[in-house]
Design a protein around this motif. Sequence first.
Motif, PDB file in Angstrom:
ATOM      1  N   ALA A 174       0.817  -1.214   0.000  1.00  0.00           N
ATOM      2  CA  ALA A 174       0.000   0.000   0.000  1.00  0.00           C
ATOM      3  C   ALA A 174       0.848   1.261   0.000  1.00  0.00           C
ATOM      4  O   ALA A 174       0.383   2.331  -0.402  1.00  0.00           O
ATOM      5  CB  ALA A 174      -0.926   0.008   1.216  1.00  0.00           C
ATOM      6  N   THR A 175       2.112   1.153   0.449  1.00  0.00           N
ATOM      7  CA  THR A 175       2.991   2.332   0.496  1.00  0.00           C
ATOM      8  C   THR A 175       3.873   2.457  -0.747  1.00  0.00           C
ATOM      9  O   THR A 175       4.451   3.521  -0.978  1.00  0.00           O
ATOM     10  CB  THR A 175       3.910   2.275   1.727  1.00  0.00           C
ATOM     11  N   GLY A 198       0.090  -0.716   9.214  1.00  0.00           N
ATOM     12  CA  GLY A 198      -0.173  -0.263   7.857  1.00  0.00           C
ATOM     13  C   GLY A 198      -1.013   0.996   7.828  1.00  0.00           C
ATOM     14  O   GLY A 198      -0.763   1.909   7.025  1.00  0.00           O
ATOM     15  N   ALA A 199      -2.006   1.070   8.721  1.00  0.00           N
ATOM     16  CA  ALA A 199      -2.873   2.253   8.755  1.00  0.00           C
ATOM     17  C   ALA A 199      -2.090   3.504   9.146  1.00  0.00           C
ATOM     18  O   ALA A 199      -2.241   4.565   8.536  1.00  0.00           O
ATOM     19  CB  ALA A 199      -4.021   2.023   9.733  1.00  0.00           C
ATOM     20  N   ILE A 200      -1.233   3.393  10.177  1.00  0.00           N
ATOM     21  CA  ILE A 200      -0.480   4.566  10.633  1.00  0.00           C
ATOM     22  C   ILE A 200       0.548   4.990   9.597  1.00  0.00           C
ATOM     23  O   ILE A 200       0.727   6.183   9.330  1.00  0.00           O
ATOM     24  CB  ILE A 200       0.178   4.279  11.997  1.00  0.00           C
ATOM     25  N   THR A 258       0.346   8.659   7.752  1.00  0.00           N
ATOM     26  CA  THR A 258       1.443   9.627   7.900  1.00  0.00           C
ATOM     27  C   THR A 258       2.214   9.856   6.604  1.00  0.00           C
ATOM     28  O   THR A 258       3.045  10.760   6.538  1.00  0.00           O
ATOM     29  CB  THR A 258       2.436   9.163   8.985  1.00  0.00           C
ATOM     30  N   SER A 259       1.918   9.058   5.581  1.00  0.00           N
ATOM     31  CA  SER A 259       2.627   9.214   4.307  1.00  0.00           C
ATOM     32  C   SER A 259       2.496  10.609   3.707  1.00  0.00           C
ATOM     33  O   SER A 259       3.473  11.150   3.185  1.00  0.00           O
ATOM     34  CB  SER A 259       2.151   8.160   3.302  1.00  0.00           C
ATOM     35  N   PRO A 260       1.305  11.255   3.754  1.00  0.00           N
ATOM     36  CA  PRO A 260       1.220  12.620   3.213  1.00  0.00           C
ATOM     37  C   PRO A 260       2.151  13.604   3.916  1.00  0.00           C
ATOM     38  O   PRO A 260       2.592  14.580   3.315  1.00  0.00           O
ATOM     39  CB  PRO A 260      -0.254  12.987   3.437  1.00  0.00           C
ATOM     40  N   LEU A 261       2.460  13.360   5.196  1.00  0.00           N
ATOM     41  CA  LEU A 261       3.374  14.232   5.918  1.00  0.00           C
ATOM     42  C   LEU A 261       4.820  14.014   5.493  1.00  0.00           C
ATOM     43  O   LEU A 261       5.659  14.914   5.589  1.00  0.00           O
ATOM     44  CB  LEU A 261       3.262  13.993   7.432  1.00  0.00           C
ATOM     45  N   LEU A 262       5.111  12.818   5.002  1.00  0.00           N
ATOM     46  CA  LEU A 262       6.493  12.452   4.679  1.00  0.00           C
ATOM     47  C   LEU A 262       6.834  12.574   3.202  1.00  0.00           C
ATOM     48  O   LEU A 262       7.998  12.760   2.854  1.00  0.00           O
ATOM     49  CB  LEU A 262       6.752  10.999   5.127  1.00  0.00           C
TER      50      LEU A 262
END
Length: 499
Positions: A56-57, A157-159, A163-167
């Motif tokens: 998913a990432t 996976g959810a966290i 947080t991906s948009p922040l990174l």
Amino acid sequence: MSHAAKTEQRASAPFAQPDGDQYAPGAIPDRERPHSGTHRLFKWMSGRQWLLAWLATVPFGLLRASTLSESDTFWQVRTGLLTLTQKSLPTADPFSWTAKGQPWTLNSWGFNVIVALAYRVAALPGVALAGAAFVVAVTGLMLFLSRKLGATAVMAGAIVFLTSPLLIGWFSARPQLVDYIAVLVLVLLLQPLVAGRPRAWHIAAVGLLVIAWVNLHAGALFGVAIVGAVTVLASIRRVTRPRVGWCIAALAVAAVGSCLNPYGIGVVAQTGQVQSASAGIITEWDHVNIADPIQMIMLGLGVAGLAIALYRKDTAFAGALSIAVTGSITAIRILPILLLLAVPVLAAFASHPVVRRYTYSRRIMLANGAVAIVVAAAAVTFPNLAHVGRPDPGRYSSSVVNAIPSGCKLFNSYEIGGFVMLERPDVPVSLDSRNDLYGSERVLKDKQIIDGKGDLEQGLEGAGCVLVPPTSGLAQYLQHNQAWRRTAGDGAAVLFVRS
């Protein structure tokens, strides 16, 4: 407290399962214990939940690779190509006419070589995909550490996904990607020294990691600080003397390893020079801004992770997070490292037995949702694969850069200098993002000229060409100056040549 009571307490405590066991007491109903068909099905599915969480990432890494927007990336590729051609590190600047021949040290020579090799194979798309591979490795390490701390795949996976948009804004093809990977690996190696059964190979691995790190990027000094903080915390906690001794040995090995680079102990002064030349010029070197909600969210999550690590007496994560919190307040470029370290701790803490039971009861729905997220993210990313490695069209213009006369001494804006170095090595630039080479005074002076302020004729002395944004004050001045003629331009840049 009896042994049975201690066992029950560990089972009910947050992330009490160090190996990410999702079959902790209370997580699965007794009727679905081992040897039942439902349990075997769930066990088969859980082994693949981590794979789904990681998949998913992956689209985020590819999405970030679709456009290259960092000026550093371009001159790092050119420097790596020069290193490969000469089979040695350049010691003096060969790319500019304003600092030509001045001493020049490289703080990421190993990373430069990696992206240069990728460029040789597949040009800029190869560079972008190499950066994406680093990003995928980072997300994989976050999930791996989450599992080691006892998090469930669903929660981790959810966290990570949330947080991906922040990174994602920090995941450009730059040497900082090396820092993100190395910090996570370092914490993984430090954990057995303070909480498990340390072995000599752990110390050797710390040394090898730091040696590789410092030659890929001088940010390895941050790792030495982390080992030092872990050693101090281990001493304060009064853990067994042998474990403190292991930490001291790791600190000594890390300190020595950081000096095993082409510049030796000079890497310390080099890092300080980069910081002093960039502070006040580059946003990522600014102090944290309490008025910025994104920065405060990242800092808040990092502080929460530190508090949890201290509460759980996780010395390795607490030491790393304490250094990252301090560094983030001083320079926001440390914020992504802080968040990367906090995510596994937060994911493990959130994987409470109550959450485990709930996720088990909704296992089919959650599995379908995870697959849907992977498919949706892939669908968003797929159209962008057609232009992977494309320089940001709002900042860089290949057609205008190609119109520069060969050998013309170019006066250019800060952002576009690195792109010119890569695309037109035959054109000497006046400036690029190597702040430690030019110094903050030169960078600020040229910015003033580009804004159309001060003595513009004196500022352009020695230059035969000018390449700046079309909306800049200097472009407006040259547009009506008969001594210069406009020869090319678009929405990203405009080129003027002396008449």
